[in-house]
Structures are given as C-alpha cells and as structure tokens.
Motif scaffolding. Structure first.
Motif, PDB file in Angstrom:
ATOM      1  N   ALA A 162       0.816  -1.214   0.000  1.00  0.00           N
ATOM      2  CA  ALA A 162       0.000   0.000   0.000  1.00  0.00           C
ATOM      3  C   ALA A 162       0.850   1.264   0.000  1.00  0.00           C
ATOM      4  O   ALA A 162       0.311   2.367  -0.139  1.00  0.00           O
ATOM      5  N   ALA A 163       2.178   1.100   0.142  1.00  0.00           N
ATOM      6  CA  ALA A 163       3.088   2.247   0.252  1.00  0.00           C
ATOM      7  C   ALA A 163       2.617   3.203   1.346  1.00  0.00           C
ATOM      8  O   ALA A 163       2.602   4.420   1.186  1.00  0.00           O
ATOM      9  N   ASP A 164       2.214   2.609   2.476  1.00  0.00           N
ATOM     10  CA  ASP A 164       1.657   3.402   3.575  1.00  0.00           C
ATOM     11  C   ASP A 164       2.017   2.711   4.886  1.00  0.00           C
ATOM     12  O   ASP A 164       1.588   1.582   5.144  1.00  0.00           O
ATOM     13  N   GLU A 165       2.802   3.390   5.710  1.00  0.00           N
ATOM     14  CA  GLU A 165       3.272   2.804   6.964  1.00  0.00           C
ATOM     15  C   GLU A 165       2.139   2.388   7.888  1.00  0.00           C
ATOM     16  O   GLU A 165       2.284   1.458   8.690  1.00  0.00           O
ATOM     17  N   MET A 166       0.992   3.057   7.782  1.00  0.00           N
ATOM     18  CA  MET A 166      -0.118   2.778   8.683  1.00  0.00           C
ATOM     19  C   MET A 166      -1.295   2.111   7.978  1.00  0.00           C
ATOM     20  O   MET A 166      -2.407   2.093   8.493  1.00  0.00           O
ATOM     21  N   ALA A 167      -1.065   1.546   6.798  1.00  0.00           N
ATOM     22  CA  ALA A 167      -2.157   0.853   6.103  1.00  0.00           C
ATOM     23  C   ALA A 167      -2.699  -0.273   6.972  1.00  0.00           C
ATOM     24  O   ALA A 167      -3.906  -0.497   7.053  1.00  0.00           O
ATOM     25  N   MET A 168      -1.795  -1.003   7.617  1.00  0.00           N
ATOM     26  CA  MET A 168      -2.191  -2.002   8.610  1.00  0.00           C
ATOM     27  C   MET A 168      -1.457  -1.680   9.898  1.00  0.00           C
ATOM     28  O   MET A 168      -0.232  -1.716   9.948  1.00  0.00           O
ATOM     29  N   THR A 169      -2.190  -1.362  10.935  1.00  0.00           N
ATOM     30  CA  THR A 169      -1.585  -1.026  12.217  1.00  0.00           C
ATOM     31  C   THR A 169      -1.221  -2.305  12.973  1.00  0.00           C
ATOM     32  O   THR A 169      -1.710  -3.398  12.638  1.00  0.00           O
ATOM     33  N   PRO A 170      -0.384  -2.207  14.002  1.00  0.00           N
ATOM     34  CA  PRO A 170      -0.106  -3.386  14.823  1.00  0.00           C
ATOM     35  C   PRO A 170      -1.374  -4.009  15.399  1.00  0.00           C
ATOM     36  O   PRO A 170      -1.489  -5.233  15.477  1.00  0.00           O
ATOM     37  N   LEU A 171      -2.341  -3.173  15.786  1.00  0.00           N
ATOM     38  CA  LEU A 171      -3.594  -3.709  16.323  1.00  0.00           C
ATOM     39  C   LEU A 171      -4.359  -4.471  15.244  1.00  0.00           C
ATOM     40  O   LEU A 171      -4.963  -5.518  15.515  1.00  0.00           O
ATOM     41  N   ASP A 172      -4.337  -3.960  14.010  1.00  0.00           N
ATOM     42  CA  ASP A 172      -4.963  -4.677  12.893  1.00  0.00           C
ATOM     43  C   ASP A 172      -4.319  -6.053  12.725  1.00  0.00           C
ATOM     44  O   ASP A 172      -5.007  -7.056  12.499  1.00  0.00           O
ATOM     45  N   ALA A 173      -2.991  -6.085  12.797  1.00  0.00           N
ATOM     46  CA  ALA A 173      -2.273  -7.348  12.607  1.00  0.00           C
ATOM     47  C   ALA A 173      -2.610  -8.345  13.711  1.00  0.00           C
ATOM     48  O   ALA A 173      -2.829  -9.535  13.448  1.00  0.00           O
ATOM     49  N   LEU A 174      -2.664  -7.863  14.954  1.00  0.00           N
ATOM     50  CA  LEU A 174      -3.007  -8.758  16.062  1.00  0.00           C
ATOM     51  C   LEU A 174      -4.436  -9.272  15.933  1.00  0.00           C
ATOM     52  O   LEU A 174      -4.738 -10.400  16.349  1.00  0.00           O
TER      53      LEU A 174
END
Length: 246
Positions: free
Chosen positions: A137-149
């Motif tokens: 996505a060329a976006d550091e916050m496209a998936m947050t750590p909380l999204d990943a968890l």
C-alpha cells in the motif's frame, strides 16, 4: 481438491465433492489450498463457477488470485488464510494482502507446514503480513499493529468459522489467552501494547498459555506434555522414516 491445478483435478471430482458434501452436511468448515503459485492458478475462479464458494470455506494462500477471484471471495463471504513465511520461502509469490483487505475479506494467518518454515510462530507470520500490507500500500499505517493482532485473534477465529466460541474474551467463549511478562526487557519501556507485542514479544516473554481455561504452559514449562517422552517419540519416528525411505 487442494491439489487441483486449474486445468486438471488431481483428486477425482467424485472424491472431493463427496468430502465437501460430507463436511457441509455436518456443518464443518472447509479449508482449501488454492492459487498457491503461478503454476497453480484459477482455483478460486473454478470454485466460483461451480458455485462452491461460501462462508464456510477458507482459502489457504490465494497468492496469485486475480481481481475477479478476489471479488468472488468477497461476494461469497469466503475467508483467506495467509502463510507468508511459506509463500515467500518456496517462491509461491507475495500474498495480495492489500487487495484482500480492500475487498473486505476476512483474513487469518497460518504456517502452511512446519517442514517449510520451522517453528510454528504466529507472531512471525503477523509481522510479515503487516509488513507486506504496508509495503504493497506504500503506507506505513495501512495495517496497524492492532490490525495485525486482530488477524491472529478475532479475524483468525472468524476465518475458521469459530468467532462464536473463540478469538476474543467474552462471556460464553473459550478462555484462550496468554499472559505476558511486564518485566521482559524486550518489552521495555511500556509504550503502545499492540506495537510492543507485535514487534518485540519473544516466546520466552510469555509467562502463561491458557487454552479453553486449561493452562498448557507456565513459566516456560509445558504443563500437559511429557517432554522427554515426546522427544524420544519424535527421534524414533524420524529414524524410522529415514530407514523406510532407504
């Protein structure tokens, strides 16, 4: 069915259709390894054409799923389980994390097989999934750590059709949880918990593992497994397989 290649079906139709019918008659979820490489493509499209996709079906890999296949997954409510360590290590390709998320498809995480990736480390898979999502996505916050968890908890359970009994702590659900050491050096200083757990947590930092209310690991020790007996069994089995293979 897991081995069909889009041009021919390695397992006879009568066999995999009987398996699928049996699973659905019994209300069991179905997991299918599909679209796992450039040489094995078109599986999802064929399942869609046969009207076999559904909310009870989990597609493992979907590495080279094309736009129409991703749309079919979204329409049907089927989920996808990504196994990035395996998919990258053996050259299957890059999982289309960003496209799957844009389509609203429920994503889970898996390892495919320990023979390919070694340790069954869920956090490793989640870190890779987050990295791929943000890179694509060329976006550091496209998936947050909380999204990943969430992929390793709520979404993972939903991808298996188990969100009614697992994936989060709620009355009536299984008591599945881990207890993390607050004094672990790898987790200091205490900043954002989700970021620290995803990025820095090590197996040694997990004090307790509980599954359905039963403690299976405490202070580094497995509580329900005879480690010596298990080790002996693994070594004996490995030696026997080597002998049988000649």
């Amino acid at each position: 069915m897991a081995t069909m290649d889009g041009r021919a079906v390695a397992v006879p139709d009568a066999v995999w259709r009987a398996d699928l019918t049996l699973a659905r008659d019994r209300g069991l979820p179905v997991s299918v390894h599909a679209n796992n490489s450039a040489a094995n493509s078109g599986h999802v499209r064929r399942l869609d054409e046969l009207r076999l996709l559904g909310r009870d079906m989990q597609i493992v890999h979907a590495v080279n799923a094309e736009a129409d296949e991703i749309a079919a997954l979204a329409r049907s409510g089927a989920s996808v389980s990504l196994a990035p360590s395996s998919e990258l290590a053996v050259g299957f390709g890059v999982p289309p994390v960003a496209a799957l998320r844009r389509a609203g498809i429920v994503i889970g995480a898996s390892i495919d097989t320990p023979a390919l990736v070694g340790a069954a480390d869920l956090l490793r898979e989640l870190r890779i999934i987050q990295g791929l999502a943000n890179a694509l996505a060329a976006d550091e916050m496209a998936m947050t750590p909380l999204d990943a968890l969430a992929i390793g908890t709520r979404e993972g359970a939903a991808s298996l059709g188990l969100d009614g009994v697992a994936g989060s702590l709620a009355p009536g659900k299984c008591a599945d949880l881990i207890v993390v050491r607050r004094d672990a050096l790898s987790l200091l200083p205490h900043a954002d918990p989700a970021t620290m757990i995803l990025r820095s947590l090590r197996p040694a930092d997990i004090r307790v593992v509980m599954v359905d209310g039963t403690i299976l690991k405490q202070d580094g020790l497995l509580t329900k497994i005879d480690r010596a007996a298990l080790t002996a069994d693994v070594l004996e089995t490995s030696a026997r397989l080597a002998r049988d293979a000649g």
